[in-house]
Design an enzyme around this catalytic site. Structure first.
Site, mmCIF file in Angstrom:
data_model
loop_
_atom_site.group_PDB
_atom_site.id
_atom_site.type_symbol
_atom_site.label_atom_id
_atom_site.label_comp_id
_atom_site.label_asym_id
_atom_site.label_seq_id
_atom_site.Cartn_x
_atom_site.Cartn_y
_atom_site.Cartn_z
ATOM 1 N N ASP A 115 0.798 -1.237 0.000
ATOM 2 C CA ASP A 115 0.000 0.000 0.000
ATOM 3 C C ASP A 115 0.824 1.278 0.000
ATOM 4 O O ASP A 115 0.257 2.371 0.131
ATOM 5 C CB ASP A 115 -0.945 0.001 1.212
ATOM 6 C CG ASP A 115 -2.114 -0.952 1.015
ATOM 7 O OD1 ASP A 115 -2.634 -1.009 -0.115
ATOM 8 O OD2 ASP A 115 -2.501 -1.633 1.977
ATOM 9 N N ASP A 179 -6.601 -4.072 -5.834
ATOM 10 C CA ASP A 179 -6.260 -2.754 -5.281
ATOM 11 C C ASP A 179 -4.820 -2.343 -5.608
ATOM 12 O O ASP A 179 -4.485 -1.160 -5.679
ATOM 13 C CB ASP A 179 -6.399 -2.744 -3.749
ATOM 14 C CG ASP A 179 -7.553 -3.564 -3.219
ATOM 15 O OD1 ASP A 179 -7.929 -4.554 -3.864
ATOM 16 O OD2 ASP A 179 -8.073 -3.229 -2.143
HETATM 17 N N1 GLY Z 1 -7.284 -1.510 -0.248
HETATM 18 C C1 GLY Z 1 -8.301 -1.892 0.640
HETATM 19 C C2 GLY Z 1 -9.659 -1.421 0.281
HETATM 20 O O1 GLY Z 1 -9.933 -0.913 -0.765
HETATM 21 O O2 GLY Z 1 -10.510 -1.589 1.137
#
Ligand code: GLY
Length: 400
Positions: A115, A179
């Site tokens: 992330d 994601d």
């Molecule tokens: N990346 C985690 C979400 O979109 O909840």
């Protein structure tokens, strides 16, 4: 000069068509919404101190939930402040953002998560864009270096989470979630800045692998794909935050759309443009998509039409559609910009857009964080706010 004249003429022409065809819709006042958003975030800033990143608000308990800098959302609050300071010229919002960046910068060394793109590019990326300086560039370069430590050259993608029973990956496997497409923009920046193609090459490999294994024939996507780390073979196509392994989680579709729009912007490879157009087609024409284009939290959520909507997925989609509308022929431009306008009109209506001083200081109501985990349900989410503000600013620019 010729190109510039052509672009301006093109933009005026399509903007004219777009404005004409939408006169029957409620008018979206992006300027007013951004002014109100700046006032709301000024209020939010009085409730937190650096190191306490706004995460969500529990309306039933009238209680805020914050996080530290290691949570995947830590970049969104400073990023939203920087956007709002830019849009509205409020120095106090910029000061607040800079105080949080000072705390956030330690995450540049974090190699435990994919992330880092969200955390560092939405924050330091915006800071550097507005005020390029070595201090920010060094943080972004180190963040990109940390991110690519998670790249597996056999599977040709970046590991999202470290393997664990909760994500169904054994020690010989690695989970990759859709994601992760959102973390690639940082890598393109790093190659442009350093001249070293390694970051860009990894981003391209990751996007190609994801295109092959995350998407079904109808361009809906699996949330999670698990790979064998030694052979690179796909071992599972499952979900973590969606309704079912074979369903399409709404925010996942939005991340995918946004991710391939960025891929096209950065490479000009038409296969990414086609991918983004196909995903947009799925989103905008899904049979149960409501007229206001705020999706149910999963396209196959149980209980539709009474299932919850996800305002965050809608905000991400709107921002991506405004950009995508700039890359396609006039008919599609009109469709994408009109859809973005519909979404933003709804998201800035009282049903979704909080009055100043309510909603714990967040902008958007009705986000769905993690339904299977029963966390952050029908609630504000910092990323919903970030992409709403980004979408409104992008929308303002196309109507200039
Ligand atoms: N990346 C985690 C979400 O979109 O909840």
């Amino acid at each position: 000069m010729k190109n510039l004249t052509f672009s301006i003429t093109f933009l005026i022409t399509i903007t004219g068509c777009f404005a004409q065809k939408n006169t029957d819709k409620p008018k979206l006042d992006a300027y007013k919404a951004l002014t109100e958003a700046a006032a709301q975030y000024t209020y939010l800033s009085t409730t937190v101190a650096p190191g306490q990143y706004p995460k969500t608000w529990h309306d039933d308990k009238q209680k805020a939930e914050n996080s530290d800098s290691g949570w995947w959302c830590s970049g969104f609050y400073p990023g939203t402040l920087l956007y709002l300071a830019e849009a509205e010229g409020v120095p106090a919002l910029k000061q607040e953002a800079l105080a949080f960046l000072e705390d956030l910068k330690k995450e540049q060394y974090n190699t435990t998560t994919h992330d880092l793109g969200f955390m560092m590019y939405c924050s330091f990326g915006n800071a550097e864009r507005l005020n390029p300086k070595k201090e920010y560039e060094d943080v972004l370069m180190q963040s990109a270096k940390s991110l690519i430590t998670r790249y597996n050259p056999v599977a040709k993608c970046i590991k999202s989470w470290d393997s664990a029973p909760w994500n169904h990956a054994s020690a010989d496997e690695m989970p990759v979630i859709i994601d992760n497409m959102m973390n690639l923009e940082l890598l393109f920046w790093a190659s442009k800045h350093s001249g070293d193609p390694v970051y860009r090459d990894i981003a391209i490999n990751h996007a190609n692998t994801t295109m092959k294994n995350h998407f079904r024939a109808d361009y809906s996507s699996y949330h999670e794909v698990v790979y064998n780390i030694h052979t690179g073979k796909v071992t599972k196509q499952i979900t973590n935050q969606g309704a079912a392994d074979n369903s399409s989680w709404a925010r996942g579709q939005a991340w995918g759309l946004y991710g391939y729009v960025v891929m096209y912007r950065e490479t000009k490879d038409v296969k990414y443009l086609e991918q983004a157009k196909h995903i947009a087609q799925y989103i905008l024409h899904y049979p149960t998509m409501p007229k206001d284009l705020i999706p149910y939290w999963d396209y196959q959520a149980p209980g539709v039409p009474n299932a919850l909507r996800d305002s965050s997925a809608a905000a991400i989609t709107a921002s991506a559609l405004v950009e995508l509308g700039g890359y396609v022929d006039t008919k599609l431009t009109d469709e994408y910009w009109s859809a973005a306008e519909t979404i933003l009109t709804t998201l800035t209506s009282p049903e979704y857009f909080a009055k100043k001083g309510t909603n714990g200081g967040f902008l958007l109501k009705h986000g769905v964080g993690n339904m299977p985990n029963k966390t952050e349900i029908d609630t504000p989410l910092s990323y919903g706010d970030y992409y709403l503000v980004e979408a409104l600013m992008r929308y303002e620019k196309i109507l200039l």
